[in-house]
Design an enzyme around this catalytic site. Sequence first.
Site, mmCIF file in Angstrom:
data_model
loop_
_atom_site.group_PDB
_atom_site.id
_atom_site.type_symbol
_atom_site.label_atom_id
_atom_site.label_comp_id
_atom_site.label_asym_id
_atom_site.label_seq_id
_atom_site.Cartn_x
_atom_site.Cartn_y
_atom_site.Cartn_z
ATOM 1 N N GLU A 49 3.050 -34.920 -30.181
ATOM 2 C CA GLU A 49 1.876 -34.694 -31.028
ATOM 3 C C GLU A 49 2.035 -35.555 -32.281
ATOM 4 O OE1 GLU A 49 -0.424 -30.752 -32.772
ATOM 5 O OE2 GLU A 49 1.772 -30.826 -32.842
ATOM 6 N N GLU B 8 -32.031 -47.603 -43.086
ATOM 7 C CA GLU B 8 -30.603 -47.934 -43.163
ATOM 8 C C GLU B 8 -30.095 -48.422 -41.809
ATOM 9 O OE1 GLU B 8 -28.277 -44.781 -44.922
ATOM 10 O OE2 GLU B 8 -29.880 -44.219 -46.313
ATOM 11 N N GLU C 237 -8.467 -30.199 -41.352
ATOM 12 C CA GLU C 237 -7.770 -28.938 -41.095
ATOM 13 C C GLU C 237 -7.558 -28.157 -42.385
ATOM 14 O OE1 GLU C 237 -3.892 -27.217 -38.687
ATOM 15 O OE2 GLU C 237 -4.589 -29.275 -38.426
ATOM 16 N N GLU D 148 -30.952 -36.422 -46.661
ATOM 17 C CA GLU D 148 -30.003 -35.701 -45.799
ATOM 18 C C GLU D 148 -29.997 -34.203 -46.087
ATOM 19 O OE1 GLU D 148 -26.249 -37.746 -46.073
ATOM 20 O OE2 GLU D 148 -27.095 -39.643 -45.394
#
EC number: 3.2.1.8
Length: 954
Positions: free
Chosen positions: A122, A884, A223, A774
């Site tokens: 990992e 864009e 995370e 947005e």
Amino acid sequence: MKLSKIKKVLSGTVSALMIASAAPVVASAADQQTRGNVGGYDYEMWNQNGQGQASMNPGAGSFTCSWSNIENFLARMGKNYDSQKKNYKAFGNIVLTYDVEYTPRGNSYMCVYGWTRNPLMEYYIVEGWGDWRPPGNDGEVKGTVSANGNTYDIRKTMRYNQPSLDGTATFPQYWSVRQTSGSANNQTNYMKGTIDVTKHFDAWSAAGLDMSGTLYEVSLNIEGYRSNGSANVKSVSVTQGGSSDNGGQQQNNDWNQQNNNQQQNNDWNNWGQQNNDWNQWNNQGQQNNDWNNWGQQNNDWNQWNNQGQQQNNDWNNWGQQNNDWNQWNNQGQQQNNDWNNWGQQNNDWNQWNNQGQQQNNDWNNWGQQNNDWNQWNNQNNNQQNAWNGWDNNNNWNQNNQQQNNWDWNNQNNWNNNQQQNNDWNQWNNQNNWNNNQQQNNDWNQWNNQGQQNNDWNQWNNQNNWNQNNNQQNAWNGWDNNNNWNQWDQNNQWNNQQQNNTWDWNNQNNWNNNQQNNDWNQWNNQGQQQNNDWNQWNNQNNNQNNGWDWNNQNNWNQNNNQQNAWNGWDNNNNWNQWGGQNNDWNNQQQNNDWNQWNNQGQQQNNDWNNQNNWNQGQQNNNNSAGSSDSLKGAFSKYFKIGTSVSPHELNSGADFLKKHYNSITPENELKPESILDQGACQQKGNNVNTQISLSRAAQTLKFCEQNGIALRGHTFVWYSQTPDWFFRENFSQNGAYVSKDIMNQRLESMIKNTFAALKSQYPNLDVYSYDVCNELFLNNGGGMRGADNSNWVKIYGDDSFVINAFKYARQYAPAGCKLYLNDYNEYIPAKTNDIYNMAMKLKQLGYIDGIGMQSHLATNYPDANTYETALKKFLSTGLEVQITELDITCTNSAEQADLYEKIFKLAMQNSAQIPAVTIWGTQDTVSWRSSQNPLLFSAGYQPKPAYDRVMALAK
């Protein structure tokens, strides 16, 4: 405390991320988990035990996420390679590019993440973290790796009997962790970068870590562990193939290692530089396009500068410093003055390079000892045969190489043959040549002894001669009659450049074409002034911009790494080196001389006037534009715009003026750029927002002076809006304000911005403005939540959107159209949310149009999906702008197809589409640069997509 925390973090990470894989591992029934694929990218969100609040909203190569009061949380997106069962080396260079707004509040990190199998491993490449740097002090230290401008510590940790891709297992974890975090805790961090994943893999292998397994995945991972936070991953891309980016490091390919093993630590950088090394000199923000990269890669600077000595390019080219072109070619009005004469006329190397200023402490010593430049060029005193006499075998390599490797310093030293006891080896091997022979007179000083733009020879005789003097005859072929003019008579640059008359010497006399405009004058014309060669090559500190040879199929790849310049010179063709089909035009197309050398700052140069090379680049700024420009070709359909940053306004001025009649400042009108916190606190009375346009000033002035219309971007946005703007007293530590106060701040922000634009730039055409940007989630879930938008946190509903458009309608200048702008607008659920808000605003009379950002990829969405969204928006009766546009790709033909289809749709609906804006001028400055998303590559080179788009308008 930290040690116990890391153990929990690692345990949580392993269990979380193995669930994200296609492994036979099942999440706990209590866990919150979502997985899927959008636009070819796998994604997963996992929230251990479903604790607290967590969300992830995926798009095509993008996602947003947030978490609060969780135990362990992750959100990730990337590419899965497991089905291919291959080692990482089989994929070529793997690169992950990201653009992320990351807000950690506690223990969190942002990283590249993945696994290998057989053996199981990992890995993490950590770019930023919150209040704790992983993996703490655990594990073995394995050295460092430098990549992409950062240095990372390498560690190996072990997991024993822990969950994994293959069930409970014992396996290692490999870490590359930035020595300095790219993020800070408790604030929004705007992180944008490229990670050469393969370079980390290679570094781990070199450090003794086992990298023999098959690659499982490469993902961007956010995370958190027992913390709060959010992230807006505006883009993530994973590409593979091609060669690895040396990141300006050169690894084993620097001057010492490649060609001068006797120099130890005295590489080219140290050799002539002191504190201004060669990298600095030529690498003004060019990332991978510094001279080291260009002149290295198994072909060092010696080779580059003496390639002419190998057949067409010698130190004459390289070392012209203080003797202007007129003098050089016309020492005493000698029209047929050849290279021999050039170095003579009582103007030996001492005088020529040092103007009598360096005395005995420099090149004088190097090239002299009673052996002046004339002697160097004329070993046999062949005054009328110059290089022929010197290059009897038509190849300097034959005189100074073994095994076709330009290793002057091993055998047949040039200086041993020609310089008595002061050979080139000595000069290169004095262990800091500056210290022994130059004192404080470093290379920059030598190159800039009264020059300003260090010389023509340096470029010209390294660029062009092979094109004109092919087939193994190099300097002999060029100099058979000892005449520069002869070089251009029968083999003109015109032949390679269509009608761009390269024939400087039509009358066999540079002066006849240039009059009295010597090279210094030519380069300076009142335009360059103090711009030396450094600036000349790097006018705009471009990343890979300007003369980006490495991006133009760099010669090492085309011309044998083991065969040095011989490999390149065997075919005696610069074209082969700089282009694929022995045609400079294939690589340069419309990239004119002025663009390359002067980036729009040589407009009135004699060169431009005499040689028409800059035909398409000179002040082409009429409103319609010429037929060979984007704005000219599409003038009857719509405006053509681009986004720019201020640093490009000088270097790319002519390019911008030629192709575009609309400009969107990339960042300079966003709230964080225009909100003046100090002025707000001093004069705002807690409600009156104070505005400064200083960061946008250069762009606004450029538009005003050149008659280019402005697209404003943007007022209301959840991102790039400082948190203090929403707090009492405009203070970072204040409480969040009420709706009433926020309404006053919102109104005054819009009012004061439009007022400042009007008063400071009265002739500027502000033709449209993105009022809100947005607003919506990607999954049809409506507006962003309070955890991701301070606007929603304060208002709790969409009333701030209504108010923003109301204020904009009240204060906007006449003719300024007001837009609702968003991305991933082609995802059907999001299309509906945008449509519904637009209709609501239309009924109130506050909105004029919908902005489709159109950040696309060749694999998603297809043209039909895009057209469905476009027609939905057009059905509102409002204008639609493509605001864009960029299209990422791995195949330029597929990119050209999709660009053509998008432009065709816009043309078919041009009655409602007043403007199409490309998000960036060239690939190297794009926020998605690793995937080459624009119409122009480095140096403003037109791509196949440009040709296809232009063909539509004919």
